[in-house]
Design a protein around this motif. Structure first.
Motif, PDB file in Angstrom:
ATOM      1  N   GLU A 229       2.712  -7.627  13.420  1.00 22.83           N
ATOM      2  CA  GLU A 229       1.884  -6.494  13.129  1.00 22.83           C
ATOM      3  C   GLU A 229       0.357  -7.262  12.740  1.00 22.83           C
ATOM      4  O   GLU A 229      -0.620  -6.472  12.838  1.00 22.83           O
ATOM      5  N   GLY A 230       0.511  -8.412  12.088  1.00 19.62           N
ATOM      6  CA  GLY A 230      -0.664  -8.856  11.713  1.00 19.62           C
ATOM      7  C   GLY A 230      -0.736 -10.407  11.347  1.00 19.62           C
ATOM      8  O   GLY A 230       0.608 -11.090  11.289  1.00 19.62           O
ATOM      9  N   SER A 231      -1.362 -11.149  11.555  1.00 17.98           N
ATOM     10  CA  SER A 231      -1.725 -12.784  11.389  1.00 17.98           C
ATOM     11  C   SER A 231      -2.903 -13.123  10.548  1.00 17.98           C
ATOM     12  O   SER A 231      -4.017 -12.491  10.920  1.00 17.98           O
ATOM     13  N   ARG A 232      -2.555 -14.027  10.039  1.00 17.95           N
ATOM     14  CA  ARG A 232      -3.748 -14.540   9.036  1.00 17.95           C
ATOM     15  C   ARG A 232      -3.623 -16.080   8.946  1.00 17.95           C
ATOM     16  O   ARG A 232      -2.545 -16.595   8.507  1.00 17.95           O
ATOM     17  N   ALA A 233      -4.843 -16.880   9.446  1.00 20.95           N
ATOM     18  CA  ALA A 233      -4.982 -18.292   9.323  1.00 20.95           C
ATOM     19  C   ALA A 233      -4.685 -18.773   7.958  1.00 20.95           C
ATOM     20  O   ALA A 233      -5.137 -18.061   6.940  1.00 20.95           O
ATOM     21  N   THR A 234      -4.075 -19.883   7.692  1.00 22.76           N
ATOM     22  CA  THR A 234      -3.879 -20.612   6.455  1.00 22.76           C
ATOM     23  C   THR A 234      -4.121 -21.974   6.606  1.00 22.76           C
ATOM     24  O   THR A 234      -4.371 -22.498   7.852  1.00 22.76           O
ATOM     25  N   ALA A 235      -4.348 -22.928   5.476  1.00 22.43           N
ATOM     26  CA  ALA A 235      -4.670 -23.974   5.498  1.00 22.43           C
ATOM     27  C   ALA A 235      -3.426 -24.651   6.174  1.00 22.43           C
ATOM     28  O   ALA A 235      -2.356 -24.724   5.600  1.00 22.43           O
TER      29      ALA A 235
ATOM     30  N   PHE B 135       5.351  -8.676   9.508  1.00 19.66           N
ATOM     31  CA  PHE B 135       5.850  -7.818  10.395  1.00 19.66           C
ATOM     32  C   PHE B 135       6.079  -6.460   9.856  1.00 19.66           C
ATOM     33  O   PHE B 135       5.906  -6.205   8.520  1.00 19.66           O
ATOM     34  N   ILE B 136       6.665  -5.532  10.429  1.00 21.53           N
ATOM     35  CA  ILE B 136       6.994  -4.206  10.012  1.00 21.53           C
ATOM     36  C   ILE B 136       7.977  -4.406   8.816  1.00 21.53           C
ATOM     37  O   ILE B 136       8.554  -5.407   8.676  1.00 21.53           O
ATOM     38  N   LYS B 137       7.839  -3.582   7.785  1.00 21.77           N
ATOM     39  CA  LYS B 137       8.771  -3.310   6.442  1.00 21.77           C
ATOM     40  C   LYS B 137       8.356  -4.473   5.881  1.00 21.77           C
ATOM     41  O   LYS B 137       9.017  -5.042   4.897  1.00 21.77           O
ATOM     42  N   ARG B 138       7.260  -4.927   5.907  1.00 19.30           N
ATOM     43  CA  ARG B 138       6.499  -5.987   4.768  1.00 19.30           C
ATOM     44  C   ARG B 138       6.925  -7.224   4.775  1.00 19.30           C
ATOM     45  O   ARG B 138       7.039  -7.975   4.166  1.00 19.30           O
TER      46      ARG B 138
ATOM     47  N   HIS C  47       6.126  -0.421  16.498  1.00 19.58           N
ATOM     48  CA  HIS C  47       5.408  -0.279  15.228  1.00 19.58           C
ATOM     49  C   HIS C  47       5.820   0.847  14.301  1.00 19.58           C
ATOM     50  O   HIS C  47       5.261   1.341  13.535  1.00 19.58           O
ATOM     51  N   ASP C  48       7.112   0.940  14.170  1.00 20.17           N
ATOM     52  CA  ASP C  48       8.072   1.952  13.481  1.00 20.17           C
ATOM     53  C   ASP C  48       8.930   1.350  12.354  1.00 20.17           C
ATOM     54  O   ASP C  48       9.774   0.448  13.003  1.00 20.17           O
ATOM     55  N   PRO C  49       8.744   1.371  11.019  1.00 18.84           N
ATOM     56  CA  PRO C  49       9.750   0.698  10.244  1.00 18.84           C
ATOM     57  C   PRO C  49      11.105   1.112  10.194  1.00 18.84           C
ATOM     58  O   PRO C  49      12.067   0.387   9.692  1.00 18.84           O
ATOM     59  N   ALA C  50      11.246   2.393  10.879  1.00 21.91           N
ATOM     60  CA  ALA C  50      12.470   2.855  10.795  1.00 21.91           C
ATOM     61  C   ALA C  50      13.171   2.337  12.006  1.00 21.91           C
ATOM     62  O   ALA C  50      14.651   2.548  12.233  1.00 21.91           O
TER      63      ALA C  50
ATOM     64  N   VAL D 171      14.842  -3.446  19.724  1.00 25.82           N
ATOM     65  CA  VAL D 171      14.121  -4.488  20.171  1.00 25.82           C
ATOM     66  C   VAL D 171      12.747  -4.346  20.366  1.00 25.82           C
ATOM     67  O   VAL D 171      11.910  -5.075  20.502  1.00 25.82           O
ATOM     68  N   ASP D 172      12.229  -2.974  20.095  1.00 20.76           N
ATOM     69  CA  ASP D 172      10.895  -2.402  19.954  1.00 20.76           C
ATOM     70  C   ASP D 172      10.190  -2.358  18.748  1.00 20.76           C
ATOM     71  O   ASP D 172       9.648  -1.254  18.495  1.00 20.76           O
ATOM     72  N   CYS D 173      10.617  -3.513  17.639  1.00 19.42           N
ATOM     73  CA  CYS D 173      10.075  -3.251  16.490  1.00 19.42           C
ATOM     74  C   CYS D 173       8.527  -3.556  16.299  1.00 19.42           C
ATOM     75  O   CYS D 173       7.842  -3.918  17.369  1.00 19.42           O
TER      76      CYS D 173
END
Length: 160
Positions: free
Chosen positions: A51-57, A64-67, A147-150, A158-160
């Motif tokens: 769901e998202g990506s963040r660069a780190t050192a 991902f979904i569901k935190r 993109h559905d937490p349920a 497989v379609d999370c």
């Protein structure tokens, strides 16, 4: 046409760490440079993997979904043909991109150092979802994920 090959080594054919590697191959109509960017940029990873990506050192974090979060260590990044990273307790994933005779490329993914048989089974199936999502977004501009937490991986979607 989608081509996926699997090579599952026999129990007698083991990797140096004693665990069976996971190996998948996928052909994409997309150029190696475009596929490399999908794996190695925040925007690219968010289009097919998380769901998202963040660069780190030294790597990146995936959300991902569901935190759920996953921290990834980048081991090697050699554009446009090789990307190596570590995650999930130390397994190593090597993604190799080889140009084909046209404008596309072959993706070869190998994961080694998998901690347990249960993790091997989950990762083996999980990479199919990731690779098919990569093909859908890279070749057709389509996001296969719900993109559905349920509808999460834990619920066997497989379609999370």
């Amino acid at each position: 046409m989608c081509r996926i090959w699997i090579r599952t080594p026999s129990a007698r054919n083991s990797h140096e760490d004693g665990a069976r590697p996971i190996e998948w191959r996928l052909h994409l109509k997309s150029a190696p440079e475009k596929v490399f960017d999908a794996w190695t940029t925040n925007a690219g990873r968010a289009r097919f993997w998380a769901e998202g990506s963040r660069a780190t050192a030294g790597g990146f974090d995936l959300r991902f979904i569901k935190r759920q979060h996953l921290s990834v260590e980048v081991v090697e990044e050699k554009a446009p043909g090789r990307f190596v990273f570590r995650y999930f307790g130390g397994s190593t994933v090597t993604v190799t991109l080889s140009p084909d005779d046209g404008h596309g490329c072959d993706v070869h993914l190998v994961e080694t150092g998998i901690a347990s048989a249960e993790e091997w089974v989950e990762n083996h199936a999980g990479w199919v979802s990731v690779l098919l999502a990569l093909k859908a977004t890279g070749d057709f501009g389509v996001d296969l994920r719900a993109h559905d937490p349920a509808r999460s991986w834990e619920g066997r979607h497989v379609d999370c």
